[in-house]
Each structure stands twice: as structure tokens, then as C-alpha cells.
Design a protein around this motif. Structure first.
Motif, PDB file in Angstrom:
ATOM      1  N   ILE A  71      15.665   2.965   8.171  1.00 42.47           N
ATOM      2  CA  ILE A  71      16.249   1.928   7.410  1.00 42.47           C
ATOM      3  C   ILE A  71      16.412   2.335   5.965  1.00 42.47           C
ATOM      4  O   ILE A  71      17.553   2.191   5.720  1.00 42.47           O
ATOM      5  CB  ILE A  71      15.521   0.635   7.697  1.00 42.47           C
ATOM      6  N   TYR A  72      15.646   2.783   5.282  1.00 42.98           N
ATOM      7  CA  TYR A  72      15.713   3.452   4.017  1.00 42.98           C
ATOM      8  C   TYR A  72      16.876   4.425   3.788  1.00 42.98           C
ATOM      9  O   TYR A  72      17.734   4.497   3.140  1.00 42.98           O
ATOM     10  CB  TYR A  72      14.743   4.148   3.495  1.00 42.98           C
ATOM     11  N   SER A  73      16.942   5.242   5.126  1.00 43.49           N
ATOM     12  CA  SER A  73      18.015   6.299   4.856  1.00 43.49           C
ATOM     13  C   SER A  73      19.570   5.531   4.951  1.00 43.49           C
ATOM     14  O   SER A  73      20.401   6.273   4.356  1.00 43.49           O
ATOM     15  CB  SER A  73      17.824   7.432   6.123  1.00 43.49           C
ATOM     16  N   ALA A  77      22.123   5.884   2.139  1.00 38.50           N
ATOM     17  CA  ALA A  77      23.273   6.687   2.393  1.00 38.50           C
ATOM     18  C   ALA A  77      24.702   5.529   2.147  1.00 38.50           C
ATOM     19  O   ALA A  77      25.573   5.977   1.702  1.00 38.50           O
ATOM     20  CB  ALA A  77      23.478   7.040   3.887  1.00 38.50           C
ATOM     21  N   THR A  78      24.325   4.442   2.522  1.00 34.23           N
ATOM     22  CA  THR A  78      25.412   3.392   2.186  1.00 34.23           C
ATOM     23  C   THR A  78      25.786   3.082   0.710  1.00 34.23           C
ATOM     24  O   THR A  78      26.755   3.008   0.326  1.00 34.23           O
ATOM     25  CB  THR A  78      25.108   1.874   2.997  1.00 34.23           C
ATOM     26  N   LEU A  79      24.624   3.084   0.106  1.00 33.88           N
ATOM     27  CA  LEU A  79      24.954   2.995  -1.581  1.00 33.88           C
ATOM     28  C   LEU A  79      25.571   4.154  -2.143  1.00 33.88           C
ATOM     29  O   LEU A  79      26.524   4.079  -2.782  1.00 33.88           O
ATOM     30  CB  LEU A  79      23.593   2.699  -2.197  1.00 33.88           C
ATOM     31  N   ALA A  80      24.987   5.365  -1.645  1.00 30.82           N
ATOM     32  CA  ALA A  80      25.618   6.626  -2.069  1.00 30.82           C
ATOM     33  C   ALA A  80      27.167   6.559  -1.625  1.00 30.82           C
ATOM     34  O   ALA A  80      28.005   7.087  -2.381  1.00 30.82           O
ATOM     35  CB  ALA A  80      24.824   7.730  -1.525  1.00 30.82           C
ATOM     36  N   LEU A  81      27.594   6.005  -0.368  1.00 33.85           N
ATOM     37  CA  LEU A  81      28.781   6.297  -0.012  1.00 33.85           C
ATOM     38  C   LEU A  81      29.739   5.071  -0.707  1.00 33.85           C
ATOM     39  O   LEU A  81      30.898   5.283  -0.974  1.00 33.85           O
ATOM     40  CB  LEU A  81      28.902   6.067   1.523  1.00 33.85           C
ATOM     41  N   CYS A  82      29.151   4.021  -1.233  1.00 28.34           N
ATOM     42  CA  CYS A  82      30.003   3.178  -2.042  1.00 28.34           C
ATOM     43  C   CYS A  82      30.122   3.721  -3.375  1.00 28.34           C
ATOM     44  O   CYS A  82      31.152   3.472  -3.839  1.00 28.34           O
ATOM     45  CB  CYS A  82      28.837   1.754  -2.045  1.00 28.34           C
ATOM     46  N   GLY A  83      29.265   4.554  -3.694  1.00 25.77           N
ATOM     47  CA  GLY A  83      29.503   5.071  -5.093  1.00 25.77           C
ATOM     48  C   GLY A  83      30.395   6.127  -4.852  1.00 25.77           C
ATOM     49  O   GLY A  83      31.250   6.540  -5.639  1.00 25.77           O
ATOM     50  N   LEU A 154      23.853  12.914  -2.169  1.00 26.47           N
ATOM     51  CA  LEU A 154      22.623  12.245  -2.008  1.00 26.47           C
ATOM     52  C   LEU A 154      22.971  11.267  -0.783  1.00 26.47           C
ATOM     53  O   LEU A 154      21.862  11.144  -0.134  1.00 26.47           O
ATOM     54  CB  LEU A 154      23.085  10.979  -3.071  1.00 26.47           C
ATOM     55  N   ALA A 155      24.146  11.016  -0.258  1.00 27.07           N
ATOM     56  CA  ALA A 155      24.193  10.481   1.019  1.00 27.07           C
ATOM     57  C   ALA A 155      23.794  11.378   2.137  1.00 27.07           C
ATOM     58  O   ALA A 155      23.137  10.990   3.340  1.00 27.07           O
ATOM     59  CB  ALA A 155      25.656  10.060   1.325  1.00 27.07           C
ATOM     60  N   THR A 156      23.982  12.945   2.108  1.00 28.63           N
ATOM     61  CA  THR A 156      23.571  13.750   2.993  1.00 28.63           C
ATOM     62  C   THR A 156      22.106  13.884   2.996  1.00 28.63           C
ATOM     63  O   THR A 156      21.389  13.747   4.059  1.00 28.63           O
ATOM     64  CB  THR A 156      24.211  15.224   2.883  1.00 28.63           C
ATOM     65  N   LEU A 157      21.588  13.973   1.999  1.00 32.31           N
ATOM     66  CA  LEU A 157      20.005  13.708   1.790  1.00 32.31           C
ATOM     67  C   LEU A 157      19.534  12.768   2.363  1.00 32.31           C
ATOM     68  O   LEU A 157      18.332  12.973   3.337  1.00 32.31           O
ATOM     69  CB  LEU A 157      19.807  13.993   0.404  1.00 32.31           C
ATOM     70  N   SER A 158      20.133  11.762   2.431  1.00 34.03           N
ATOM     71  CA  SER A 158      19.548  10.186   2.921  1.00 34.03           C
ATOM     72  C   SER A 158      19.560  10.447   4.338  1.00 34.03           C
ATOM     73  O   SER A 158      18.743  10.046   5.088  1.00 34.03           O
ATOM     74  CB  SER A 158      20.274   9.170   2.336  1.00 34.03           C
ATOM     75  N   VAL A 159      20.743  10.869   4.835  1.00 35.25           N
ATOM     76  CA  VAL A 159      21.016  10.581   6.199  1.00 35.25           C
ATOM     77  C   VAL A 159      20.105  11.739   7.277  1.00 35.25           C
ATOM     78  O   VAL A 159      19.442  11.591   8.046  1.00 35.25           O
ATOM     79  CB  VAL A 159      22.325  10.855   6.792  1.00 35.25           C
ATOM     80  N   LEU A 160      19.907  12.957   6.307  1.00 38.60           N
ATOM     81  CA  LEU A 160      18.895  13.987   6.763  1.00 38.60           C
ATOM     82  C   LEU A 160      17.485  13.487   6.987  1.00 38.60           C
ATOM     83  O   LEU A 160      16.838  14.179   7.853  1.00 38.60           O
ATOM     84  CB  LEU A 160      19.223  15.282   6.101  1.00 38.60           C
ATOM     85  N   GLN A 161      17.190  12.649   6.313  1.00 40.72           N
ATOM     86  CA  GLN A 161      15.982  11.998   6.648  1.00 40.72           C
ATOM     87  C   GLN A 161      15.699  11.541   7.939  1.00 40.72           C
ATOM     88  O   GLN A 161      14.513  11.405   8.396  1.00 40.72           O
ATOM     89  CB  GLN A 161      15.509  11.142   5.423  1.00 40.72           C
TER      90      GLN A 161
END
Length: 168
Positions: A71-73, A77-83, A154-161
Motif C-alpha cells: 500500500i505504501y509503495s 509511486a502515485t504521488l511521485a508520478l503526479c509530481g 522515487l516512483a521506481t524506488l517505491s514500486v521496487l519495494q
């Protein structure tokens, strides 16, 4: 090779948070020390960095279960992709021909004080003629282009989690 990068997701979320702190610190440096005033899209990008960083910080402090990591990932990722979307628009505006650049608006502080919130938000997300100026470059890329790269990382880092957490 990727096996050597598998750490506790909590560590990676903390590193993502520290990356966001670094990005916000650089923005403050350029504004306060170098005198570069942020345009509405720059401010929108800073808000997205802060929101992404806050998500990463909460994830690192919470030490969630595997379902929570997912969920956090996804939220991070969604917040980073909005940015990233705001950064991409900013880069696009910077590459428009001079006759196609949106008109400059009054300063953001004036808009906040004298216009409804909807007009202010529209201005912040659409950008103005001020957003077309390229005041700083590194290796041929403007600040919004580097911010776009940072958001994608940041989005990649998040999804990789999600992948990182499956081994535990």
C-alpha cells in the motif's frame, strides 16, 4: 545482482525520504541563496516532493506488514508520478516556441490573497509565462527536467519495494 539490493523495505523508504529532504533542501538553496524565485509549477513540484517524502517517512516509521508495504509503495509511486506529470508539463512549457508560451500572471502571493482557491490551484498546475524561463541548467537539463528524473527514480524506488518485500 538485484539480490544484493534487497534490504528491509523500511531502510529503502527511509532513503527515499532522505532523497526528498535533499530535493527540498536544494530548492530552498536555489531560492534563498541563489535568488531564484520559484514559479507556480516549481511550487507544485515541491508540494509533490513533500507529499512523497511524507509517505516514505510514515512507511519507514510504521514498519508495515507485507500488505502495508504494498500500500505504501503504491501511494508513494502515485504521488511521485503526479509530481512527474507536473514536471513533464513544466519541461514541455520550457520547450514551447515563444509565441505559444502562456501569459505571465500576477505573483502567486497576490493570487493567493485576491483570487478564489480554484483559480490559484489552476494557475499552480497549468503554469504561466514565468514557468518558461530556464534560469539554471546542469549537463544541458533544466531544473524541472532533473526534478522529472528524480520523481521517476522515487516512483521506481517505491514500486521496487513490492518486489523487495517478497523475499522476506
Amino acid at each position: 545482482m538485484l539480490e544484493s539490493l534487497k534490504f528491509n523495505p523500511r531502510i529503502w523508504f527511509l532513503l527515499g525520504f532522505l532523497g526528498c529532504v535533499f530535493l527540498l533542501s536544494m530548492g530552498a538553496y536555489f531560492q534563498l541563496v541563489d535568488g531564484l524565485e520559484p514559479c507556480p509549477l516549481c511550487i507544485s513540484q515541491r508540494i509533490a516532493i513533500a507529499a512523497t517524502g511524507l509517505c516514505f517517512l510514515v512507511a519507514a516509521l510504521h514498519n508495515p506488514s507485507p500488505k502495508g508495504v504494498k500500500i505504501y509503495s503504491l501511494v508513494g509511486a502515485t504521488l511521485a508520478l503526479c509530481g512527474a506529470a507536473v514536471s513533464a508539463r513544466h519541461v514541455w512549457i520550457q520547450h514551447l516556441p515563444p509565441d505559444k508560451v502562456p501569459e505571465c500572471e500576477p505573483p502567486l502571493e497576490y493570487v493567493f490573497n485576491n483570487f478564489p482557491l480554484t483559480k490559484t490551484l489552476k494557475l499552480m498546475l497549468n503554469g504561466t509565462g514565468d514557468c518558461a524561463e530556464v534560469n539554471w541548467q546542469l549537463l544541458g537539463l533544466s531544473m524541472p527536467a532533473w526534478t522529472l528524473v528524480a520523481f521517476l527514480l522515487l516512483a521506481t524506488l517505491s514500486v521496487l519495494q513490492i518486489w523487495n518485500n517478497k523475499a522476506e
